[in-house]
Scaffold this motif. Structure first.
Motif, PDB file in Angstrom:
ATOM      1  N   UNK A  50     -19.998  43.973 -97.555  1.00 25.70           N
ATOM      2  CA  UNK A  50     -18.750  44.728 -96.149  1.00 25.70           C
ATOM      3  C   UNK A  50     -20.061  45.814 -96.051  1.00 25.70           C
ATOM      4  N   UNK A  51     -20.992  46.431 -96.589  1.00 25.47           N
ATOM      5  CA  UNK A  51     -21.901  47.801 -96.494  1.00 25.47           C
ATOM      6  C   UNK A  51     -22.644  47.408 -95.429  1.00 25.47           C
ATOM      7  N   UNK A  52     -23.166  45.197 -95.891  1.00 24.43           N
ATOM      8  CA  UNK A  52     -24.050  45.132 -95.833  1.00 24.43           C
ATOM      9  C   UNK A  52     -23.998  44.249 -93.714  1.00 24.43           C
ATOM     10  N   UNK A  53     -23.364  43.809 -94.063  1.00 27.48           N
ATOM     11  CA  UNK A  53     -22.729  42.829 -92.667  1.00 27.48           C
ATOM     12  C   UNK A  53     -21.727  44.400 -91.984  1.00 27.48           C
ATOM     13  N   UNK A  54     -21.136  44.769 -91.772  1.00 26.60           N
ATOM     14  CA  UNK A  54     -20.936  45.935 -91.307  1.00 26.60           C
ATOM     15  C   UNK A  54     -22.118  47.115 -90.460  1.00 26.60           C
ATOM     16  N   UNK A  55     -23.401  47.413 -91.226  1.00 17.33           N
ATOM     17  CA  UNK A  55     -24.482  47.838 -90.900  1.00 17.33           C
ATOM     18  C   UNK A  55     -25.468  47.234 -90.069  1.00 17.33           C
ATOM     19  N   UNK A  56     -24.844  45.899 -90.581  1.00 15.02           N
ATOM     20  CA  UNK A  56     -25.663  45.043 -88.998  1.00 15.02           C
ATOM     21  C   UNK A  56     -27.145  44.470 -90.298  1.00 15.02           C
ATOM     22  N   UNK A  57     -26.960  45.108 -90.992  1.00 14.36           N
ATOM     23  CA  UNK A  57     -28.788  44.693 -92.098  1.00 14.36           C
ATOM     24  C   UNK A  57     -29.449  43.246 -91.782  1.00 14.36           C
ATOM     25  N   UNK A  63     -24.216  36.314 -91.399  1.00 15.39           N
ATOM     26  CA  UNK A  63     -23.250  37.243 -92.581  1.00 15.39           C
ATOM     27  C   UNK A  63     -22.415  37.497 -91.951  1.00 15.39           C
ATOM     28  N   UNK A  64     -20.827  37.075 -91.879  1.00 14.37           N
ATOM     29  CA  UNK A  64     -19.984  37.992 -91.015  1.00 14.37           C
ATOM     30  C   UNK A  64     -19.628  38.544 -91.995  1.00 14.37           C
ATOM     31  N   UNK A  65     -18.226  39.922 -92.010  1.00  9.58           N
ATOM     32  CA  UNK A  65     -18.067  39.999 -92.725  1.00  9.58           C
ATOM     33  C   UNK A  65     -16.827  39.720 -93.653  1.00  9.58           C
TER      34      UNK A  65
END
Length: 284
Positions: A50-57, A63-65
């Motif tokens: 969630x952290x990676x997908x939320x920050x748009x990394x 990679x959807x949330x």
């Protein structure tokens, strides 16, 4: 006359020393459960996702949330995907994997036991099994299409070939790991060949057989996607491959999650069978 006075020996009663039980130290994982560790690992993994997908990394296309994947599950459950409902996709894949597993178990266990008991059987069966066993299923997938067509027969045959070898080789290893002391003890007590097989050989080989079945299911689920490439219109593997062509990454994640849950359920069932059928495993 001199009086001689006799003296009685005096016995001193020593205090009773109680035996002290010493618990032998364990080795390896031991009997302590690891469920809490696994749950924490899963939570950390989902949080990192969630952290990676939320920050748009990573691009949202790749990679959807996690919440978007859960939403997509509801959409597929309600509307279906690629002309079939979610239950139809799951039932089609379960039918193929269960039928293939039943055939592989019914043929692989007797063949493996026979290879462990007879050098003629080992000499005849060992070469073809060792020849095709290292090959990835995709390498002989075209042969299945040429020989058996594009129906269910080719798909199930591909899964049977993928699952047969680990079951057969595990059954053979179970027989060959049997201690000769047990066999000689049973013979000395007058056991005939049938009693020797049912009471000594089969129970001793059963832990290895169940381990081979568990490995075979893992290989079978991995081969399922390849098997459903053969002109399929139903199945979880078909759903994954169809979604990948349209870059529907959330649907791909849904299919991967369903396969993971099904594989986990099959593995848990086999572990329960191990606890019931071979409760002595790992304790001797």
């Amino acid at each position: 006359m001199t009086d001689i006075t006799g003296t009685r020996p005096v016995s001193v009663r020593s205090p009773e020393v109680k035996a002290k039980l010493v618990r032998m130290p364990g080795f390896g994982v031991g009997a302590k459960p690891t469920i809490a560790i696994s749950l924490v690992t899963g939570i950390v993994f989902l949080g990192a996702w969630w952290f990676v997908s939320k920050l748009g990394l990573v691009s949202h296309l790749f990679l959807p949330r996690p919440d978007e994947v859960l939403t997509q599950i509801g959409v597929i459950y309600r509307d279906g995907y690629a002309g079939a409902s979610l239950s139809e996709h799951i039932i089609a894949s379960l039918f193929r994997i269960v039928v293939a597993a039943a055939i592989a178990i019914a043929v692989g266990i007797p063949a493996g036991l026979l290879m462990g008991l007879s050098r003629w059987a080992k000499g005849i069966l060992d070469t073809p099994i060792e020849f095709y066993w290292p090959l990835p299923p995709l390498s002989y997938l075209p042969l299945m299409i040429i020989w058996l067509g594009i129906g269910e027969t080719s798909k199930i045959t591909l899964l049977v070939l993928a699952m047969f070898a680990p079951i057969c080789l595990s059954a053979q290893a179970g027989v060959r790991s049997l201690p000769l002391e047990r066999v000689n003890a049973a013979r000395s007590l007058g056991a005939n060949r049938l009693q020797l097989f049912l009471s000594i050989v089969l129970p001793s080989a059963l832990p290895e057989i169940l381990t081979g079945v568990r490995i075979a299911f893992g290989i079978g689920w991995g081969t399922l996607v390849a098997a459903e490439l053969i002109a399929s219109t139903r199945g979880i593997g078909f759903m994954i491959m169809s979604a990948s062509q349209f870059l529907a990454t959330d649907v791909v994640f849904v299919g991967i999650g369903i396969i993971a849950l099904c594989a986990f359920a099959f593995t848990a069932t086999i572990r329960i069978l191990e606890a019931v059928l071979v409760p002595w495993k790992g304790k001797l």
